[in-house]
Scaffold this motif. Sequence first.
Motif, PDB file in Angstrom:
ATOM      1  N   ALA A  19       0.830  -1.207   0.000  1.00  0.00           N
ATOM      2  CA  ALA A  19       0.000   0.000   0.000  1.00  0.00           C
ATOM      3  C   ALA A  19       0.862   1.254   0.000  1.00  0.00           C
ATOM      4  O   ALA A  19       0.535   2.234  -0.675  1.00  0.00           O
ATOM      5  CB  ALA A  19      -0.926  -0.003   1.212  1.00  0.00           C
ATOM      6  N   ASP A  22       2.202   1.772  -3.573  1.00  0.00           N
ATOM      7  CA  ASP A  22       1.247   2.107  -4.631  1.00  0.00           C
ATOM      8  C   ASP A  22       0.414   3.346  -4.356  1.00  0.00           C
ATOM      9  O   ASP A  22      -0.266   3.837  -5.259  1.00  0.00           O
ATOM     10  CB  ASP A  22       0.296   0.928  -4.856  1.00  0.00           C
ATOM     11  CG  ASP A  22       1.009  -0.276  -5.443  1.00  0.00           C
ATOM     12  OD1 ASP A  22       2.088  -0.087  -6.039  1.00  0.00           O
ATOM     13  OD2 ASP A  22       0.494  -1.401  -5.305  1.00  0.00           O
ATOM     14  N   PHE A  23       0.406   3.860  -3.116  1.00  0.00           N
ATOM     15  CA  PHE A  23      -0.487   4.959  -2.757  1.00  0.00           C
ATOM     16  C   PHE A  23       0.207   5.998  -1.889  1.00  0.00           C
ATOM     17  O   PHE A  23       1.129   5.678  -1.144  1.00  0.00           O
ATOM     18  CB  PHE A  23      -1.699   4.425  -1.972  1.00  0.00           C
ATOM     19  CG  PHE A  23      -2.574   3.493  -2.758  1.00  0.00           C
ATOM     20  CD1 PHE A  23      -3.577   3.978  -3.560  1.00  0.00           C
ATOM     21  CD2 PHE A  23      -2.388   2.124  -2.680  1.00  0.00           C
ATOM     22  CE1 PHE A  23      -4.389   3.124  -4.282  1.00  0.00           C
ATOM     23  CE2 PHE A  23      -3.180   1.253  -3.394  1.00  0.00           C
ATOM     24  CZ  PHE A  23      -4.184   1.756  -4.200  1.00  0.00           C
ATOM     25  N   TYR A  54      -9.137  -4.470   0.132  1.00  0.00           N
ATOM     26  CA  TYR A  54      -9.564  -3.083   0.009  1.00  0.00           C
ATOM     27  C   TYR A  54     -10.838  -2.883   0.818  1.00  0.00           C
ATOM     28  O   TYR A  54     -11.484  -3.849   1.233  1.00  0.00           O
ATOM     29  CB  TYR A  54      -9.776  -2.695  -1.457  1.00  0.00           C
ATOM     30  CG  TYR A  54     -10.765  -3.562  -2.195  1.00  0.00           C
ATOM     31  CD1 TYR A  54     -12.088  -3.171  -2.348  1.00  0.00           C
ATOM     32  CD2 TYR A  54     -10.367  -4.785  -2.734  1.00  0.00           C
ATOM     33  CE1 TYR A  54     -12.992  -3.974  -3.020  1.00  0.00           C
ATOM     34  CE2 TYR A  54     -11.260  -5.580  -3.407  1.00  0.00           C
ATOM     35  CZ  TYR A  54     -12.578  -5.177  -3.547  1.00  0.00           C
ATOM     36  OH  TYR A  54     -13.472  -5.981  -4.210  1.00  0.00           O
ATOM     37  N   TYR A 108     -10.714   9.672  -3.350  1.00  0.00           N
ATOM     38  CA  TYR A 108      -9.718   8.878  -2.631  1.00  0.00           C
ATOM     39  C   TYR A 108     -10.112   7.399  -2.621  1.00  0.00           C
ATOM     40  O   TYR A 108     -11.243   7.035  -2.935  1.00  0.00           O
ATOM     41  CB  TYR A 108      -9.578   9.366  -1.184  1.00  0.00           C
ATOM     42  CG  TYR A 108      -8.823  10.662  -1.065  1.00  0.00           C
ATOM     43  CD1 TYR A 108      -7.450  10.704  -1.199  1.00  0.00           C
ATOM     44  CD2 TYR A 108      -9.489  11.854  -0.808  1.00  0.00           C
ATOM     45  CE1 TYR A 108      -6.750  11.880  -1.087  1.00  0.00           C
ATOM     46  CE2 TYR A 108      -8.802  13.050  -0.698  1.00  0.00           C
ATOM     47  CZ  TYR A 108      -7.434  13.052  -0.834  1.00  0.00           C
ATOM     48  OH  TYR A 108      -6.749  14.224  -0.720  1.00  0.00           O
ATOM     49  N   THR A 109      -9.171   6.560  -2.220  1.00  0.00           N
ATOM     50  CA  THR A 109      -9.372   5.118  -2.100  1.00  0.00           C
ATOM     51  C   THR A 109      -9.130   4.734  -0.649  1.00  0.00           C
ATOM     52  O   THR A 109      -8.286   5.327   0.018  1.00  0.00           O
ATOM     53  CB  THR A 109      -8.365   4.371  -2.994  1.00  0.00           C
ATOM     54  OG1 THR A 109      -8.493   4.860  -4.323  1.00  0.00           O
ATOM     55  CG2 THR A 109      -8.612   2.889  -2.990  1.00  0.00           C
ATOM     56  N   ILE A 111      -7.694   1.951   1.796  1.00  0.00           N
ATOM     57  CA  ILE A 111      -6.762   0.837   1.760  1.00  0.00           C
ATOM     58  C   ILE A 111      -6.475   0.361   3.186  1.00  0.00           C
ATOM     59  O   ILE A 111      -6.150   1.174   4.052  1.00  0.00           O
ATOM     60  CB  ILE A 111      -5.421   1.277   1.118  1.00  0.00           C
ATOM     61  CG1 ILE A 111      -5.645   1.841  -0.267  1.00  0.00           C
ATOM     62  CG2 ILE A 111      -4.430   0.132   1.080  1.00  0.00           C
ATOM     63  CD1 ILE A 111      -6.119   0.853  -1.269  1.00  0.00           C
ATOM     64  N   ARG A 130      -4.417   8.162  -2.076  1.00  0.00           N
ATOM     65  CA  ARG A 130      -4.482   8.624  -3.459  1.00  0.00           C
ATOM     66  C   ARG A 130      -3.449   7.799  -4.220  1.00  0.00           C
ATOM     67  O   ARG A 130      -2.329   7.606  -3.769  1.00  0.00           O
ATOM     68  CB  ARG A 130      -4.110  10.108  -3.490  1.00  0.00           C
ATOM     69  CG  ARG A 130      -4.429  10.840  -4.743  1.00  0.00           C
ATOM     70  CD  ARG A 130      -4.274  12.357  -4.557  1.00  0.00           C
ATOM     71  NE  ARG A 130      -3.235  12.775  -3.638  1.00  0.00           N
ATOM     72  CZ  ARG A 130      -1.980  13.064  -3.992  1.00  0.00           C
ATOM     73  NH1 ARG A 130      -1.618  12.975  -5.244  1.00  0.00           N
ATOM     74  NH2 ARG A 130      -1.093  13.452  -3.093  1.00  0.00           N
ATOM     75  N   GLY A 131      -3.814   7.297  -5.388  1.00  0.00           N
ATOM     76  CA  GLY A 131      -2.935   6.417  -6.155  1.00  0.00           C
ATOM     77  C   GLY A 131      -1.692   7.117  -6.669  1.00  0.00           C
ATOM     78  O   GLY A 131      -1.721   8.291  -7.017  1.00  0.00           O
ATOM     79  N   LYS A 132      -0.590   6.376  -6.721  1.00  0.00           N
ATOM     80  CA  LYS A 132       0.664   6.894  -7.262  1.00  0.00           C
ATOM     81  C   LYS A 132       0.778   6.518  -8.734  1.00  0.00           C
ATOM     82  O   LYS A 132       0.381   5.433  -9.135  1.00  0.00           O
ATOM     83  CB  LYS A 132       1.866   6.281  -6.537  1.00  0.00           C
ATOM     84  CG  LYS A 132       2.173   6.864  -5.206  1.00  0.00           C
ATOM     85  CD  LYS A 132       3.465   6.255  -4.674  1.00  0.00           C
ATOM     86  CE  LYS A 132       3.807   6.779  -3.305  1.00  0.00           C
ATOM     87  NZ  LYS A 132       5.037   6.170  -2.790  1.00  0.00           N
ATOM     88  N   LYS A 133       1.334   7.396  -9.497  1.00  0.00           N
ATOM     89  CA  LYS A 133       1.678   7.095 -10.882  1.00  0.00           C
ATOM     90  C   LYS A 133       3.058   6.424 -10.882  1.00  0.00           C
ATOM     91  O   LYS A 133       3.777   6.447  -9.891  1.00  0.00           O
ATOM     92  CB  LYS A 133       1.737   8.382 -11.710  1.00  0.00           C
ATOM     93  CG  LYS A 133       0.479   9.213 -11.637  1.00  0.00           C
ATOM     94  CD  LYS A 133      -0.580   8.616 -12.514  1.00  0.00           C
ATOM     95  CE  LYS A 133      -1.769   9.553 -12.566  1.00  0.00           C
ATOM     96  NZ  LYS A 133      -3.024   8.846 -12.619  1.00  0.00           N
ATOM     97  N   LYS A 137       6.316   6.580  -8.114  1.00  0.00           N
ATOM     98  CA  LYS A 137       6.956   5.418  -7.484  1.00  0.00           C
ATOM     99  C   LYS A 137       8.462   5.458  -7.686  1.00  0.00           C
ATOM    100  O   LYS A 137       9.240   5.187  -6.770  1.00  0.00           O
ATOM    101  CB  LYS A 137       6.385   4.120  -8.066  1.00  0.00           C
ATOM    102  CG  LYS A 137       4.931   3.885  -7.721  1.00  0.00           C
ATOM    103  CD  LYS A 137       4.434   2.625  -8.383  1.00  0.00           C
ATOM    104  CE  LYS A 137       2.937   2.499  -8.248  1.00  0.00           C
ATOM    105  NZ  LYS A 137       2.404   1.321  -8.923  1.00  0.00           N
TER     106      LYS A 137
END
Length: 157
Positions: A19, A22-23, A54, A108-109, A111, A130-133, A137
């Motif tokens: 997590a 990725d976030f 999730y 938002y997500t 996790i 919030r997701g990472k591009k 990363k």
Amino acid sequence: MSKKSKNAPPSTIAQNKKAFHDFFIEERLEAGLALEGWEAKALRAGKVQLKESYVLLKDGESWLFGCHISPLLSASTHVHPDATRTRKLLLHREQILQLVIAVERRGYTLIPLSLYWKKGRAKLEIGVARGKKDYDKRATEKERDWEREKGRRLRHQ
């Protein structure tokens, strides 16, 4: 035997290290878990995995999906355990409303970050993320490597 102090850190059962890769974790929240007896025993044995799990909000309630709790062989024989069943999260109504606003309005997500024991009860730490591009990363990895290298150079001087 020594007793644990009241201020002892909670004992971690499982962590979702992926997590953090990725976030971006914006906020953290603690939730209780509604478990069956065999699940609590399996948690005590450490037979849990949060990697693919999730959190979803549905009908004013929060649910944990995809969490894999492996049943123990010594669990009762009359119960047919489902390792990946949907588990209800125990949150206050105000907390659920805040999460609904964060997910639906701001995108938002939710996790699961870690699972731990606190005063004899299983708790789940939820991250509002919030997701990472891919370039985020790579930048995080580069920064981590630089901090490690900087520490090595300072030690050797």
